[in-house]
Design a protein around this motif. Structure first.
Motif, PDB file in Angstrom:
ATOM      1  N   ASP A 202       0.830  -1.212   0.000  1.00  0.00           N
ATOM      2  CA  ASP A 202       0.000   0.000   0.000  1.00  0.00           C
ATOM      3  C   ASP A 202       0.860   1.256   0.000  1.00  0.00           C
ATOM      4  OD1 ASP A 202      -2.240  -1.547   0.018  1.00  0.00           O
ATOM      5  OD2 ASP A 202      -2.538  -1.461   2.187  1.00  0.00           O
ATOM      6  N   LEU A 205       3.985   3.836  -3.272  1.00  0.00           N
ATOM      7  CA  LEU A 205       4.109   5.173  -3.854  1.00  0.00           C
ATOM      8  C   LEU A 205       4.574   6.190  -2.816  1.00  0.00           C
ATOM      9  CD1 LEU A 205       0.888   5.226  -6.069  1.00  0.00           C
ATOM     10  CD2 LEU A 205       3.229   4.901  -6.817  1.00  0.00           C
ATOM     11  N   GLU A 210       7.769   3.125  -7.717  1.00  0.00           N
ATOM     12  CA  GLU A 210       6.888   3.250  -8.875  1.00  0.00           C
ATOM     13  C   GLU A 210       6.670   1.847  -9.442  1.00  0.00           C
ATOM     14  OE1 GLU A 210       4.461   3.579 -11.128  1.00  0.00           O
ATOM     15  OE2 GLU A 210       4.900   5.684 -10.703  1.00  0.00           O
ATOM     16  N   LEU A 236     -14.122   5.915  -5.658  1.00  0.00           N
ATOM     17  CA  LEU A 236     -13.407   7.155  -5.971  1.00  0.00           C
ATOM     18  C   LEU A 236     -13.326   8.064  -4.756  1.00  0.00           C
ATOM     19  CD1 LEU A 236     -12.028   8.767  -8.187  1.00  0.00           C
ATOM     20  CD2 LEU A 236     -14.244   9.762  -8.766  1.00  0.00           C
ATOM     21  N   LEU A 239     -10.360   6.969  -2.551  1.00  0.00           N
ATOM     22  CA  LEU A 239      -9.085   6.770  -3.237  1.00  0.00           C
ATOM     23  C   LEU A 239      -8.015   7.704  -2.660  1.00  0.00           C
ATOM     24  CD1 LEU A 239      -8.048   5.033  -5.641  1.00  0.00           C
ATOM     25  CD2 LEU A 239      -8.304   7.068  -7.041  1.00  0.00           C
ATOM     26  N   GLU A 240      -6.880   7.137  -2.275  1.00  0.00           N
ATOM     27  CA  GLU A 240      -5.747   7.914  -1.781  1.00  0.00           C
ATOM     28  C   GLU A 240      -4.658   7.935  -2.854  1.00  0.00           C
ATOM     29  OE1 GLU A 240      -5.380   9.645   0.872  1.00  0.00           O
ATOM     30  OE2 GLU A 240      -7.244   9.109   1.887  1.00  0.00           O
ATOM     31  N   PRO A 241      -4.212   9.105  -3.295  1.00  0.00           N
ATOM     32  CA  PRO A 241      -3.233   9.168  -4.401  1.00  0.00           C
ATOM     33  C   PRO A 241      -1.910   8.473  -4.089  1.00  0.00           C
ATOM     34  CG  PRO A 241      -4.223  11.320  -4.007  1.00  0.00           C
ATOM     35  CD  PRO A 241      -4.645  10.446  -2.873  1.00  0.00           C
ATOM     36  N   GLU A 242      -1.535   8.402  -2.790  1.00  0.00           N
ATOM     37  CA  GLU A 242      -0.232   7.835  -2.441  1.00  0.00           C
ATOM     38  C   GLU A 242      -0.308   6.348  -2.128  1.00  0.00           C
ATOM     39  OE1 GLU A 242       1.439  10.114   0.703  1.00  0.00           O
ATOM     40  OE2 GLU A 242       1.939  11.825  -0.573  1.00  0.00           O
ATOM     41  N   HIS A 243      -1.478   5.742  -2.321  1.00  0.00           N
ATOM     42  CA  HIS A 243      -1.617   4.308  -2.060  1.00  0.00           C
ATOM     43  C   HIS A 243      -1.600   3.544  -3.375  1.00  0.00           C
ATOM     44  CE1 HIS A 243      -3.427   4.432   2.263  1.00  0.00           C
ATOM     45  NE2 HIS A 243      -2.371   5.217   2.120  1.00  0.00           N
ATOM     46  N   TYR A 245      -3.093   0.192  -5.266  1.00  0.00           N
ATOM     47  CA  TYR A 245      -4.238  -0.696  -5.116  1.00  0.00           C
ATOM     48  C   TYR A 245      -4.232  -1.866  -6.098  1.00  0.00           C
ATOM     49  CZ  TYR A 245      -6.078   3.311  -2.503  1.00  0.00           C
ATOM     50  OH  TYR A 245      -6.251   4.324  -1.598  1.00  0.00           O
TER      51      TYR A 245
END
Length: 756
Positions: A202, A205, A210, A236, A239-243, A245
């Motif tokens: 998780d 990022l 990457e 949505l 949603l966490e941008p730094e996780h 999935y």
């Protein structure tokens, strides 16, 4: 965003340069016989890092070639290919092409033609090495007699291959059998593909990872995405941008080594799941029969035959082979035990270990060299302002504003900045072994290299600029210095010549020497060539040192023919011009029949030095304090003439030579000053020992900022640069070694001094 990518790519190319240097050093060590696991692993890691970064930035050609190179290194590292001299030669050639690929990726050179070298690497993989010598071809054996008979029960035909035998020598007859057991293992035509499952953690990022770079690297190995796991994908709103999935299932061709797949995950984020297994075909899945993938086996001697009486195999040979009685025939049968399928456990990264790695990495940072140059210039300006304050303030005011403490802090800042720029000179030495090996092969001369002082630290700017001079000096030593093995043996020398490469620090100077034990400089030939080329007049009277210096004249060469090594007269000229541009000089010492030593005397720092301000005919000069031993006020008769131009000073029972700097620099009007009206500064030099320099007076002791004459004027022998004093005036910095050495300039400016 584009600028950020360019900055990151610039860091990648810096890492490429470091990786290439590591790889070259390792391959050179392997060529010299050091095939230890650590050396091989170092080369492998360097090439692997280049490949990984090239893939991330989309340099396809570099990635493809480095991957081929890496495959060979991986086999050598695993012990499946022996690091023989032949294999090492192929890898050295591959290294050259790899360096060209890196330059092409940077845009500094065209894309290299790598087909031949790539084919050589593939051949090494296919043959599990390189044949060092062509094997003696064996006599062709008689063609075996093949008997084929249909099986009456409907099974597949049985083939028996029988080799003729000597009835008097009782050589065995070998029968090769095809097993008819229906339960025998099925050999696949090609290795089954790998199924790779990759589920990043998780926090991948958030930790700077990457996952798509890893997926793309697998695709470069020929992999294809066969499935994407979306089960962890939230709505949505959540949603966490730094996780991370997603998870991927990727099919990689079976011809790819499992170790190559595993290396794609070397820097995977903590708690990621990586699963690498062989795929199972549908036929095998339904029957449960194990699959034995084909294994590339190196050629081995024929197996020891197992005797089997002919009567024991009556169903295999339906018709007699010969009328004569047949002795028992050995049968070579290689039973294949199917290995149990192995499913590697998912690879999980130790989070604590990764954290320790991050802590170590956080202790270092890459800094652009131009930023250090800017910082060094600012420190220099700070030193100049301190000099201005020292000139304008009285000693009492200097104490009141704590000017001495400010000067001390400035000096500490300058030392710290210089330590940031300092690099071991080993970086410049690392290319010499490979270059020497190539030169030895090209000239047919046997040369060994001895190096000392590789840990000597020099300013980064000096290291970058001595590469070309060092190259020309080594080439000159091999081509002109070291004799052929025949000549060496005839002269009573060992057939193998020796080149000694050394570096040492003395005071504020670095001495880099290239010494050979060859035939020395043929001074008669050098002089004749110089006269022929119009460099000197036929009637010129030259000392041995002056003749030696002629080889550094532009366009000078004693080579009879132009070759890849020498003959164009640009070698030693480049050495002298480049070294003088650094504020250094080149010294040459040669003994006929014994050898020649070239010495590059280089400044330790290109920035600041502590000096003594002296006056000559009313002009101020800076004499480096690191060379000063003591100062003497001569008494009557203490300084005595020896020749029309030479003088000595008697000092505690010893006589030391004295040089009048007013005479050296052509201040003729002031030459009548008596020694008693002057000061003699005793300095220490590398080439001349202790020498006295006669000056008019001493003004002060001060830290000064060195400004290059090459950038602002042109190099002048005897001067190491210039500086700006506290009152804004300019003072020239004296080069002690050039002033007192064997080829020091005497009366070089006879008319109007330096102004001329």
């Amino acid at each position: 965003m584009s600028d950020d990518l360019d900055d990151i790519q610039a860091i990648f190319f810096e890492e490429c340069a470091e990786g290439l240097a590591t790889a070259e050093a390792g391959l050179s060590a392997m060529a010299d016989g050091d095939v230890s696991a650590g050396v091989i692993a170092g080369v492998f890691r360097a090439v692997h890092s280049i490949k990984g970064g090239a893939g991330a930035f989309g340099h396809a050609a570099l990635t493809a070639f480095s991957h081929r190179f890496e495959n060979v290194l991986d086999e050598v590292r695993a012990g499946r290919i022996a690091p023989t001299p032949g294999v090492t030669r192929v890898m050295l050639t591959a290294f050259d092409v790899l360096a060209d690929h890196v330059a092409a990726a940077q845009g500094t050179s065209p894309l290299p033609a790598d087909a031949a070298v790539a084919a050589a690497l593939d051949q090494v993989l296919a043959d599990r090495g390189v044949a060092e010598a062509a094997p003696v071809p064996a006599a062709p054996a008689p063609a075996p007699v093949a008997v084929v008979e249909d099986d009456p029960f409907g099974f597949e035909p049985v083939t028996a291959s029988v080799e003729p035998f000597d009835p008097f020598g009782f050589e065995p007859v070998t029968v090769t059998l095809d097993l008819l057991d229906d339960a025998r293992p099925v050999v696949a035509d090609a290795p089954l593909p790998w199924t790779v499952t990759f589920v990043p953690s998780d926090a991948a990022l958030a930790n700077g990872g990457e996952p798509m770079l890893i997926v793309r690297e697998l695709e470069m190995l020929g992999g294809t995405i066969t499935g994407v796991d979306l089960s962890r994908l939230p709505s949505l709103r959540d949603l966490e941008p730094e996780h991370a999935y997603l998870g991927w299932t990727i099919s990689v061709p079976g011809t790819v080594e499992e170790s190559a797949i595993g290396e794609c995950f070397d820097f995977v984020a903590p708690e990621s799941i990586v699963d690498i297994v062989r795929e199972i075909s549908s036929d095998m899945a339904s029957t449960g029969v194990p699959v034995v993938p084909p294994v590339a086996v190196a050629p081995v001697p024929a197996p020891v035959p197992v005797p089997v009486a002919l009567a024991e195999v009556p169903t295999l040979i339906a018709t007699p082979i010969a009328a004569a009685p047949v002795p028992p025939m050995p049968v070579a049968v290689a039973p294949v035990a199917p290995p149990p399928p192995v499913r590697p456990a998912p690879v999980r990264v130790d989070e604590a270990e990764v954290q320790r790695t991050h802590e170590v990495a956080a202790q270092t940072i890459r800094v652009d060299l131009t930023k250090l140059d800017m910082l060094l210039n600012l420190v220099g300006e700070l030193v100049i302002r301190g000099s201005i304050l020292a000139d304008r303030l009285s000693p009492k005011d200097q104490e009141r504003v704590e000017l001495p403490q400010l000067s001390r802090l400035t000096r500490e800042i300058q030392d710290t900045v210089m330590s940031l720029r300092a690099q071991p000179i080993k970086q410049a030495f690392s290319r010499v072994p490979r270059m020497l090996r190539d030169l030895s092969a090209e000239t047919g001369k046997q040369v060994t290299l001895e190096t000392t002082g590789e840990t000597t630290e020099v300013d980064k700017g000096v290291i970058e600029k001595i590469g070309d001079p060092l190259t020309h000096m080594i080439r000159n030593a091999v081509d002109h210095g070291i004799e052929s093995p025949e000549k060496r043996l005839a002269a009573g020398k060992p057939a193998q010549g020796t080149i000694k490469l050394s570096a040492e620090q003395k005071g504020a100077r670095i001495f880099v020497r290239v010494a050979d034990d060859g035939g020395g400089i043929d001074r008669a030939r050098v002089r004749a060539k110089a006269v022929e080329k119009g460099i000197v007049a036929p009637d010129a009277v030259l000392t041995d040192e002056e003749i030696d210096q002629l080889i550094c004249a532009p366009g000078f060469s004693t080579a009879e023919t132009i070759s890849n090594i020498s003959g164009r007269g640009v070698g030693m000229d480049v050495v002298r011009s480049n070294v003088e541009a650094l504020g250094g000089r080149v010294e040459i010492a040669s003994t006929p029949g014994k050898g020649t030593t070239f010495t590059m005397v280089l400044p330790l720092t290109l920035a600041i030095l502590e000096g003594m301000i002296v006056r000559l005919a009313g002009q101020r000069f800076v004499l480096p304090l690191a060379n000063v031993i003591e100062t003497v006020q001569p008494e009557p008769g203490q300084v005595r003439p020896t020749t029309t131009t030479g003088e000595v000073i008697e000092l505690r029972g010893n006589y030391l030579p004295v040089r009048r700097l007013t005479r050296t620099f052509g201040f003729a009007d002031n030459d009548a000053r008596t020694p008693e009206e002057s000061l003699v500064i005793i300095v220490e030099s590398e080439t001349a020992g202790h020498v006295g320099l006669m000056v008019d007076t001493i003004d002060d002791r001060r830290e000064v900022v060195i400004k290059s004459l090459d950038q602002n004027l042109h190099p002048i022998r005897g001067l190491g640069g210039a500086t700006i004093l506290g009152d804004g005036s300019i003072a020239l910095i004296l080069d002690i070694e050039a002033l007192v050495g064997p080829s020091a300039p005497l009366n070089r400016y006879p008319q109007k001094g330096l102004a001329a």
